[in-house]
Enzyme design. Structure first.
Site, PDB file in Angstrom:
ATOM      1  N   ASP A  32       0.818  -1.205   0.000  1.00 48.27           N
ATOM      2  CA  ASP A  32       0.000   0.000   0.000  1.00 48.27           C
ATOM      3  C   ASP A  32       0.856   1.262   0.000  1.00 48.27           C
ATOM      4  O   ASP A  32       2.060   1.226   0.274  1.00 48.27           O
ATOM      5  CB  ASP A  32      -0.891   0.035   1.248  1.00 48.27           C
ATOM      6  CG  ASP A  32      -2.160  -0.781   1.079  1.00 48.27           C
ATOM      7  OD1 ASP A  32      -2.419  -1.249  -0.038  1.00 48.27           O
ATOM      8  OD2 ASP A  32      -2.893  -0.946   2.069  1.00 48.27           O
ATOM      9  N   LYS A  54      -3.579   3.538  -2.556  1.00 45.53           N
ATOM     10  CA  LYS A  54      -4.778   4.348  -2.750  1.00 45.53           C
ATOM     11  C   LYS A  54      -4.542   5.732  -2.168  1.00 45.53           C
ATOM     12  O   LYS A  54      -4.409   5.889  -0.961  1.00 45.53           O
ATOM     13  CB  LYS A  54      -5.986   3.713  -2.057  1.00 45.53           C
ATOM     14  CG  LYS A  54      -6.368   2.339  -2.593  1.00 45.53           C
ATOM     15  CD  LYS A  54      -7.486   1.715  -1.771  1.00 45.53           C
ATOM     16  CE  LYS A  54      -7.850   0.339  -2.275  1.00 45.53           C
ATOM     17  NZ  LYS A  54      -8.879  -0.312  -1.437  1.00 45.53           N
ATOM     18  N   MET A 167      -7.495   9.150   8.466  1.00 46.32           N
ATOM     19  CA  MET A 167      -7.703   9.519   7.056  1.00 46.32           C
ATOM     20  C   MET A 167      -8.773  10.597   6.902  1.00 46.32           C
ATOM     21  O   MET A 167      -9.526  10.602   5.941  1.00 46.32           O
ATOM     22  CB  MET A 167      -8.093   8.288   6.230  1.00 46.32           C
ATOM     23  CG  MET A 167      -7.158   7.108   6.382  1.00 46.32           C
ATOM     24  SD  MET A 167      -7.787   5.576   5.638  1.00 46.32           S
ATOM     25  CE  MET A 167      -9.184   5.216   6.716  1.00 46.32           C
TER      26      MET A 167
END
Length: 247
Positions: A32, A54, A167
C-alpha cells in the site's frame, strides 16, 4: 500462504518481528501507499513488488481487483505478503481480502501491525487514555464521513471519550462542524498529526474553533485527535522535540 501483514504507522523500527520475517521470506509483496518503502529493502533478491496504493483522489486498483490480484499471486507464488500501513484490520480491508481468499480455498494469516490510531498520538505526546481525563477512546474513519448517509453515530460522541479520526484531513471542516452540532464547545481541544512517527512528523494543536485554519496545508497522511488528552501534548511531546534538536 498469504500473509495479510500490518506494516505499522511508518517508522521502520515499529515493524513487528514476525512481519519482518515473512517480508524476508516473501516471493511477492503487494503493498500500500502508507507502508514505509524502506521495508521493501528487507525483501530477498528476486522478490516481486506490486504497488496497489490508494491516494485520496486516485486508486491504483479498485478493491475488487486487488482481491483478485492477491488470489492470482497465491496461485503463482509460495509466499505472498500483502503489506498494509498500520494494522490490516483497522480500516485496512484485510477482512474483505481474507474472505475472498477463504472462499477460494487459499490459506491466509493475519499479522497485526502497530496501529496508527494509538502509535501516532503517542509519538506526539498525546495518550489516548489518561487517568483523571478519559477512560476510553473511539477510532473512526474520516473517509466514511464523506458519505451522504453516514454510519457514524455522531450523537454518541457527546461523552468525554477521546475520538481518533483516521484519514480525515480532507474532511476536517465537516468533522468539526458535526462535533459542534452535537454540542462540543468551540474551545474543545483537537490535534492534527501529520506523517506521524516519521522524521518530519508535525503536530498542530488547536480548538474546534480554529483548527481548520491552523491545519491548512498539512501533508497527508494525517490523523485527528479530539479530547482533553490533547492538552498533555506540550508536556509529553518527546518525539518532535528530539527530532528538532537533532535536526
Amino acid at each position: 500462504m498469504v500473509y495479510l501483514t500490518g506494516a505499522g504507522p511508518g517508522a521502520l523500527d515499529l515493524l513487528t518481528i514476525k512481519a519482518l520475517r515473512v517480508i524476508r521470506e516473501a516471493d511477492v509483496i503487494i503493498y500500500d501507499r502508507l507502508a514505509n518503502p524502506e521495508i521493501l529493502a528487507e525483501a530477498k533478491e528476486g522478490c516481486e513488488f506490486i504497488y496497489v496504493g490508494k491516494a485520496d483522489s486516485h486508486h491504483t486498483l479498485p478493491q475488487e481487483e486487488i482481491n483478485e490480484l492477491i488470489y492470482q499471486a497465491a496461485l503463482k507464488y509460495e509466499t505472498v505478503v500483502r503489506l498494509k500501513g498500520g494494522d490490516p484490520l483497522v480500516f485496512g480491508r484485510g477482512g474483505e481480502e481474507a474472505l475472498y481468499l477463504r472462499e477460494r480455498g487459499v490459506k491466509f494469516e493475519f499479522i497485526p501491525g502497530v496501529t496508527s490510531a494509538i502509535a501516532v498520538p503517542e509519538y506526539a505526546g498525546i495518550p489516548v487514555t489518561h487517568r483523571g481525563i478519559t477512560v476510553s477512546f473511539r477510532v473512526v474513519t474520516g473517509h466514511e464521513a464523506a458519505k451522504e448517509k453516514s454510519q457514524i453515530p455522531w450523537e454518541n460522541y457527546k461523552s468525554d471519550d477521546t475520538i481518533i479520526f483516521l484519514m480525515g484531513l480532507h474532511r476536517l471542516e465537516f468533522i468539526v462542524s458535526k462535533l459542534r452540532e452535537i454540542g462540543k464547545p468551540a474551545d474543545f481541544p483537537i490535534a492534527v498529526i501529520s506523517k506521524g512517527t516519521w522524521p518530519d512528523e508535525q503536530t498542530v494543536i488547536g480548538t474546534l474553533e480554529d483548527i481548520v485554519e491552523k491545519a491548512r496545508g498539512l501533508p497527508t497522511p494525517a490523523l485527528i485527535v479530539v479530547g482533553r488528552v490533547v492538552e498533555l501534548h506540550e508536556q509529553l511531546n518527546w518525539f518532535e522535540k528530539d527530532a528538532s534538536s537533532q535536526g
